[in-house]
Motif scaffolding. Structure first.
Motif, PDB file in Angstrom:
ATOM      1  N   ALA A  69       0.834  -1.207   0.000  1.00 23.00           N
ATOM      2  CA  ALA A  69       0.000   0.000   0.000  1.00 23.00           C
ATOM      3  C   ALA A  69       0.864   1.250   0.000  1.00 23.00           C
ATOM      4  O   ALA A  69       0.566   2.221  -0.707  1.00 23.00           O
ATOM      5  N   SER A  70       1.955   1.230   0.746  1.00 27.02           N
ATOM      6  CA  SER A  70       2.843   2.383   0.791  1.00 27.02           C
ATOM      7  C   SER A  70       3.488   2.631  -0.572  1.00 27.02           C
ATOM      8  O   SER A  70       3.585   3.779  -1.015  1.00 27.02           O
ATOM      9  N   ALA A  71       3.913   1.577  -1.248  1.00 27.80           N
ATOM     10  CA  ALA A  71       4.494   1.726  -2.590  1.00 27.80           C
ATOM     11  C   ALA A  71       3.462   2.291  -3.558  1.00 27.80           C
ATOM     12  O   ALA A  71       3.768   3.139  -4.401  1.00 27.80           O
ATOM     13  N   SER A  72       2.222   1.847  -3.431  1.00 29.76           N
ATOM     14  CA  SER A  72       1.148   2.327  -4.296  1.00 29.76           C
ATOM     15  C   SER A  72       0.857   3.807  -4.047  1.00 29.76           C
ATOM     16  O   SER A  72       0.787   4.604  -4.989  1.00 29.76           O
ATOM     17  N   VAL A  73       0.719   4.189  -2.786  1.00 27.51           N
ATOM     18  CA  VAL A  73       0.448   5.584  -2.445  1.00 27.51           C
ATOM     19  C   VAL A  73       1.635   6.460  -2.839  1.00 27.51           C
ATOM     20  O   VAL A  73       1.463   7.544  -3.401  1.00 27.51           O
ATOM     21  N   MET A  74       2.850   5.972  -2.580  1.00 25.98           N
ATOM     22  CA  MET A  74       4.047   6.721  -2.931  1.00 25.98           C
ATOM     23  C   MET A  74       4.083   6.981  -4.433  1.00 25.98           C
ATOM     24  O   MET A  74       4.283   8.114  -4.870  1.00 25.98           O
ATOM     25  N   SER A  75       3.877   5.943  -5.234  1.00 29.21           N
ATOM     26  CA  SER A  75       3.965   6.112  -6.688  1.00 29.21           C
ATOM     27  C   SER A  75       2.899   7.072  -7.200  1.00 29.21           C
ATOM     28  O   SER A  75       3.182   7.894  -8.070  1.00 29.21           O
ATOM     29  N   SER A  76       1.716   7.002  -6.649  1.00 24.40           N
ATOM     30  CA  SER A  76       0.650   7.927  -7.051  1.00 24.40           C
ATOM     31  C   SER A  76       0.951   9.356  -6.632  1.00 24.40           C
ATOM     32  O   SER A  76       0.616  10.302  -7.341  1.00 24.40           O
ATOM     33  N   SER A  77       1.587   9.499  -5.488  1.00 26.65           N
ATOM     34  CA  SER A  77       1.843  10.828  -4.929  1.00 26.65           C
ATOM     35  C   SER A  77       2.965  11.573  -5.635  1.00 26.65           C
ATOM     36  O   SER A  77       2.935  12.796  -5.703  1.00 26.65           O
ATOM     37  N   VAL A  78       3.962  10.863  -6.139  1.00 29.19           N
ATOM     38  CA  VAL A  78       5.126  11.552  -6.704  1.00 29.19           C
ATOM     39  C   VAL A  78       5.102  11.652  -8.229  1.00 29.19           C
ATOM     40  O   VAL A  78       5.892  12.404  -8.804  1.00 29.19           O
ATOM     41  N   LYS A  79       4.214  10.926  -8.871  1.00 26.55           N
ATOM     42  CA  LYS A  79       4.162  10.973 -10.335  1.00 26.55           C
ATOM     43  C   LYS A  79       3.883  12.405 -10.795  1.00 26.55           C
ATOM     44  O   LYS A  79       2.952  13.059 -10.323  1.00 26.55           O
ATOM     45  N   GLY A  80       4.735  12.901 -11.703  1.00 30.24           N
ATOM     46  CA  GLY A  80       4.586  14.255 -12.216  1.00 30.24           C
ATOM     47  C   GLY A  80       5.257  15.323 -11.369  1.00 30.24           C
ATOM     48  O   GLY A  80       5.293  16.491 -11.744  1.00 30.24           O
ATOM     49  N   LYS A  81       5.799  14.934 -10.226  1.00 31.55           N
ATOM     50  CA  LYS A  81       6.452  15.893  -9.327  1.00 31.55           C
ATOM     51  C   LYS A  81       7.916  16.074  -9.729  1.00 31.55           C
ATOM     52  O   LYS A  81       8.521  15.233 -10.369  1.00 31.55           O
ATOM     53  N   SER A  82       8.492  17.190  -9.289  1.00 34.25           N
ATOM     54  CA  SER A  82       9.915  17.428  -9.495  1.00 34.25           C
ATOM     55  C   SER A  82      10.710  16.569  -8.514  1.00 34.25           C
ATOM     56  O   SER A  82      10.166  16.083  -7.514  1.00 34.25           O
ATOM     57  N   ARG A  83      11.995  16.417  -8.798  1.00 34.17           N
ATOM     58  CA  ARG A  83      12.884  15.702  -7.866  1.00 34.17           C
ATOM     59  C   ARG A  83      12.802  16.319  -6.479  1.00 34.17           C
ATOM     60  O   ARG A  83      12.713  15.606  -5.481  1.00 34.17           O
ATOM     61  N   GLU A  84      12.852  17.657  -6.446  1.00 32.24           N
ATOM     62  CA  GLU A  84      12.840  18.359  -5.164  1.00 32.24           C
ATOM     63  C   GLU A  84      11.534  18.102  -4.410  1.00 32.24           C
ATOM     64  O   GLU A  84      11.548  17.889  -3.193  1.00 32.24           O
TER      65      GLU A  84
END
Length: 150
Positions: A69-84
């Motif tokens: 679940a954490s990997a799923s939420v993480m991937s959804s949360s950072v997609k499209g975000k900058s490195r920073e």
């Protein structure tokens, strides 16, 4: 508070049963394995990264409900975000899990990431929740091809 905990449990179960961004990403420019030797969680994080932006991200592998679940939420949360932005999310999530200066009110501002607030009550499960995040951090910093919770 009981209603909030139930909502958080539902978010975790939903992302465990229906993981977002699950599967191999052929266009990945970075690939990092994450491994938790204490419980056997093992995931590979695939990141399609240009100079500044996470264009796409996915993961595959297996582990407990919290790690998946954490990997799923993480991937959804950072997609499209900058490195920073992604690194800041990693820092905040790590602080949330470790109980370092993140109150419940501040945690709620993190959206779906706050669903993992209850994990703090079970210290042995914190590594499950942070595994994918450590692998993402390793991919973003170019520090190697393997991230471990040890």
């Amino acid at each position: 508070m009981a209603d909030l905990r139930e909502l958080y449990q539902q978010v975790i179960l939903d992302h465990y049963k229906n993981p977002r961004n699950y599967g191999r990403l052929e266009s990945a420019t970075q690939q990092v394995e994450g491994y938790n030797p204490l419980c056997g969680d093992h995931y590979t994080i695939f990141v399609d990264l240009d100079d500044a932006t996470i264009r796409d991200i996915s993961f595959d592998g297996s582990g407990c409900a919290i790690s998946k679940a954490s990997a799923s939420v993480m991937s959804s949360s950072v997609k499209g975000k900058s490195r920073e932005e992604a690194e800041e999310m990693f820092r905040k999530f790590r602080e949330l899990m470790m109980g370092e200066g993140v109150s419940e009110e501040e945690a709620e501002k993190l959206g779906r990431l706050a669903a993992f607030l209850g994990v703090r009550e079970h210290p042995s499960r914190i590594k499950c929740a942070t595994l994918a995040w450590h692998a993402l951090h390793t991919a973003l910093t170019g520090e190697g091809e393997v991230a471990s919770t040890e």
